[in-house]
Structures are given as structure tokens and as C-alpha cells.
Design a protein around this motif. Structure first.
Motif, PDB file in Angstrom:
ATOM      1  N   VAL A  31     -10.374   0.147  -7.646  1.00 29.27           N
ATOM      2  CA  VAL A  31      -9.726   1.337  -7.071  1.00 29.27           C
ATOM      3  C   VAL A  31      -8.386   0.943  -6.464  1.00 29.27           C
ATOM      4  O   VAL A  31      -7.378   1.630  -6.652  1.00 29.27           O
ATOM      5  CB  VAL A  31     -10.626   2.013  -6.014  1.00 29.27           C
ATOM      6  N   LYS A  32      -8.357  -0.159  -5.732  1.00 26.66           N
ATOM      7  CA  LYS A  32      -7.121  -0.600  -5.079  1.00 26.66           C
ATOM      8  C   LYS A  32      -6.013  -0.824  -6.109  1.00 26.66           C
ATOM      9  O   LYS A  32      -4.871  -0.421  -5.894  1.00 26.66           O
ATOM     10  CB  LYS A  32      -7.369  -1.864  -4.275  1.00 26.66           C
ATOM     11  N   ILE A  33      -6.359  -1.433  -7.244  1.00 27.47           N
ATOM     12  CA  ILE A  33      -5.368  -1.664  -8.300  1.00 27.47           C
ATOM     13  C   ILE A  33      -4.908  -0.341  -8.899  1.00 27.47           C
ATOM     14  O   ILE A  33      -3.709  -0.097  -9.045  1.00 27.47           O
ATOM     15  CB  ILE A  33      -5.961  -2.585  -9.392  1.00 27.47           C
ATOM     16  N   GLU A  34      -5.849   0.532  -9.237  1.00 18.99           N
ATOM     17  CA  GLU A  34      -5.518   1.819  -9.860  1.00 18.99           C
ATOM     18  C   GLU A  34      -4.750   2.747  -8.910  1.00 18.99           C
ATOM     19  O   GLU A  34      -3.980   3.588  -9.359  1.00 18.99           O
ATOM     20  CB  GLU A  34      -6.789   2.522 -10.346  1.00 18.99           C
ATOM     21  N   ALA A  35      -4.969   2.592  -7.611  1.00 18.56           N
ATOM     22  CA  ALA A  35      -4.353   3.481  -6.617  1.00 18.56           C
ATOM     23  C   ALA A  35      -3.030   2.947  -6.072  1.00 18.56           C
ATOM     24  O   ALA A  35      -2.482   3.527  -5.140  1.00 18.56           O
ATOM     25  CB  ALA A  35      -5.325   3.716  -5.470  1.00 18.56           C
ATOM     26  N   ALA A  36      -2.527   1.866  -6.650  1.00 20.45           N
ATOM     27  CA  ALA A  36      -1.252   1.311  -6.180  1.00 20.45           C
ATOM     28  C   ALA A  36      -0.185   2.405  -6.174  1.00 20.45           C
ATOM     29  O   ALA A  36       0.012   3.108  -7.164  1.00 20.45           O
ATOM     30  CB  ALA A  36      -0.826   0.153  -7.068  1.00 20.45           C
ATOM     31  N   GLY A  37       0.449   2.582  -5.034  1.00 17.94           N
ATOM     32  CA  GLY A  37       1.468   3.612  -4.883  1.00 17.94           C
ATOM     33  C   GLY A  37       0.926   4.949  -4.416  1.00 17.94           C
ATOM     34  O   GLY A  37       1.684   5.833  -4.039  1.00 17.94           O
ATOM     35  N   LEU A  38      -0.394   5.112  -4.440  1.00 14.70           N
ATOM     36  CA  LEU A  38      -1.008   6.366  -3.980  1.00 14.70           C
ATOM     37  C   LEU A  38      -1.608   6.227  -2.587  1.00 14.70           C
ATOM     38  O   LEU A  38      -2.010   7.225  -1.993  1.00 14.70           O
ATOM     39  CB  LEU A  38      -2.117   6.809  -4.947  1.00 14.70           C
ATOM     40  N   GLU A  39      -1.698   5.003  -2.089  1.00 15.19           N
ATOM     41  CA  GLU A  39      -2.316   4.756  -0.786  1.00 15.19           C
ATOM     42  C   GLU A  39      -1.420   5.269   0.336  1.00 15.19           C
ATOM     43  O   GLU A  39      -0.196   5.253   0.229  1.00 15.19           O
ATOM     44  CB  GLU A  39      -2.538   3.259  -0.558  1.00 15.19           C
ATOM     45  N   TYR A  40      -2.047   5.700   1.417  1.00 12.45           N
ATOM     46  CA  TYR A  40      -1.317   6.023   2.640  1.00 12.45           C
ATOM     47  C   TYR A  40      -2.161   5.525   3.804  1.00 12.45           C
ATOM     48  O   TYR A  40      -3.343   5.808   3.887  1.00 12.45           O
ATOM     49  CB  TYR A  40      -0.997   7.515   2.742  1.00 12.45           C
ATOM     50  N   TRP A  41      -1.561   4.700   4.625  1.00 14.81           N
ATOM     51  CA  TRP A  41      -2.257   4.066   5.742  1.00 14.81           C
ATOM     52  C   TRP A  41      -3.518   3.350   5.272  1.00 14.81           C
ATOM     53  O   TRP A  41      -4.543   3.332   5.952  1.00 14.81           O
ATOM     54  CB  TRP A  41      -2.595   5.071   6.844  1.00 14.81           C
ATOM     55  N   GLY A  42      -3.495   2.825   4.051  1.00 16.24           N
ATOM     56  CA  GLY A  42      -4.635   2.103   3.511  1.00 16.24           C
ATOM     57  C   GLY A  42      -5.694   2.996   2.890  1.00 16.24           C
ATOM     58  O   GLY A  42      -6.630   2.511   2.267  1.00 16.24           O
ATOM     59  N   GLN A  43      -5.556   4.297   3.059  1.00 16.27           N
ATOM     60  CA  GLN A  43      -6.537   5.232   2.512  1.00 16.27           C
ATOM     61  C   GLN A  43      -6.134   5.666   1.110  1.00 16.27           C
ATOM     62  O   GLN A  43      -4.960   5.673   0.766  1.00 16.27           O
ATOM     63  CB  GLN A  43      -6.663   6.459   3.410  1.00 16.27           C
ATOM     64  N   VAL A  44      -7.129   6.048   0.324  1.00 13.58           N
ATOM     65  CA  VAL A  44      -6.895   6.488  -1.047  1.00 13.58           C
ATOM     66  C   VAL A  44      -7.527   7.869  -1.226  1.00 13.58           C
ATOM     67  O   VAL A  44      -8.732   8.034  -1.031  1.00 13.58           O
ATOM     68  CB  VAL A  44      -7.514   5.497  -2.058  1.00 13.58           C
ATOM     69  N   ALA A  45      -6.703   8.849  -1.586  1.00 17.16           N
ATOM     70  CA  ALA A  45      -7.204  10.208  -1.816  1.00 17.16           C
ATOM     71  C   ALA A  45      -8.028  10.253  -3.096  1.00 17.16           C
ATOM     72  O   ALA A  45      -7.623   9.722  -4.130  1.00 17.16           O
ATOM     73  CB  ALA A  45      -6.044  11.184  -1.905  1.00 17.16           C
TER      74      ALA A  45
END
Length: 96
Positions: A31-45
Motif C-alpha cells: 500500500v505504501k508503495i502504491e500510495a506514493a504521492g497520495l499520503e497526507y500526514w502518513g495517512q492513506v485515503a
């Protein structure tokens, strides 16, 4: 991309009780790899689905994995409590 999270619900007691479904570390890393650039404050929507019901939320990072918060309304609708075995399908919420 979609992930299926299977596990037991945990409770965290702060000012109010919060309930989470922990992801396994391997899926969390993906998830962390796929969400690169989508994170905010470490959270992933994400968009989550339980038994056909969908809801939006954000994954919280904790100890090398993500935790999926479970709203009171979702828990009530599906009779979920601490220790409940649960299967949830997740996908990134790119529209956020």
C-alpha cells in the motif's frame, strides 16, 4: 489495485475507544508503495468494503503496518466489536 484484509479487530482506548483492523506488514508495504504521492500526514485515503457496504476512511501507520479505522456506524451495521474476525476489501481513494 485491491487488497483483502483478514484479521481480528483491535481496540485502542484514548479519550474515546477506537477500533481498527490491522493490515499485515507485507500488504502495508505494498500500500505504501502504491500510495506514493497520495499520503497526507502518513495517512492513506481508502475505500473499504465489508459485506457489500462501502465507506471511505484513511489508513493510519503504526509499527510498520497500517490500521484501518472502523467507524461506529460501520461497526453497528455489521455487529463488529473488539476481537471480531473480519474481512475487508480495500482500494486507494484516488479521488480524494
Amino acid at each position: 489495485m485491491e487488497w483483502t484484509v483478514i484479521g481480528d479487530v483491535i481496540e485502542w482506548r484514548g479519550p474515546a475507544p477506537y477500533y481498527f483492523l490491522p493490515m499485515d506488514p507485507e500488504d502495508s508495504a505494498e500500500v505504501k508503495i502504491e500510495a506514493a504521492g497520495l499520503e497526507y500526514w502518513g495517512q492513506v485515503a481508502v475505500i473499504a468494503a465489508i459485506d457489500g457496504s462501502t465507506f471511505t476512511t484513511a489508513l493510519f501507520p503504526k509499527d510498520g503496518r497500517y490500521l484501518l479505522p472502523l467507524r461506529a456506524s460501520v461497526r453497528e451495521d455489521h455487529d463488529i466489536e473488539s476481537g471480531s474476525a473480519l474481512t475487508v476489501t480495500l482500494r486507494l481513494n484516488r479521488d480524494r
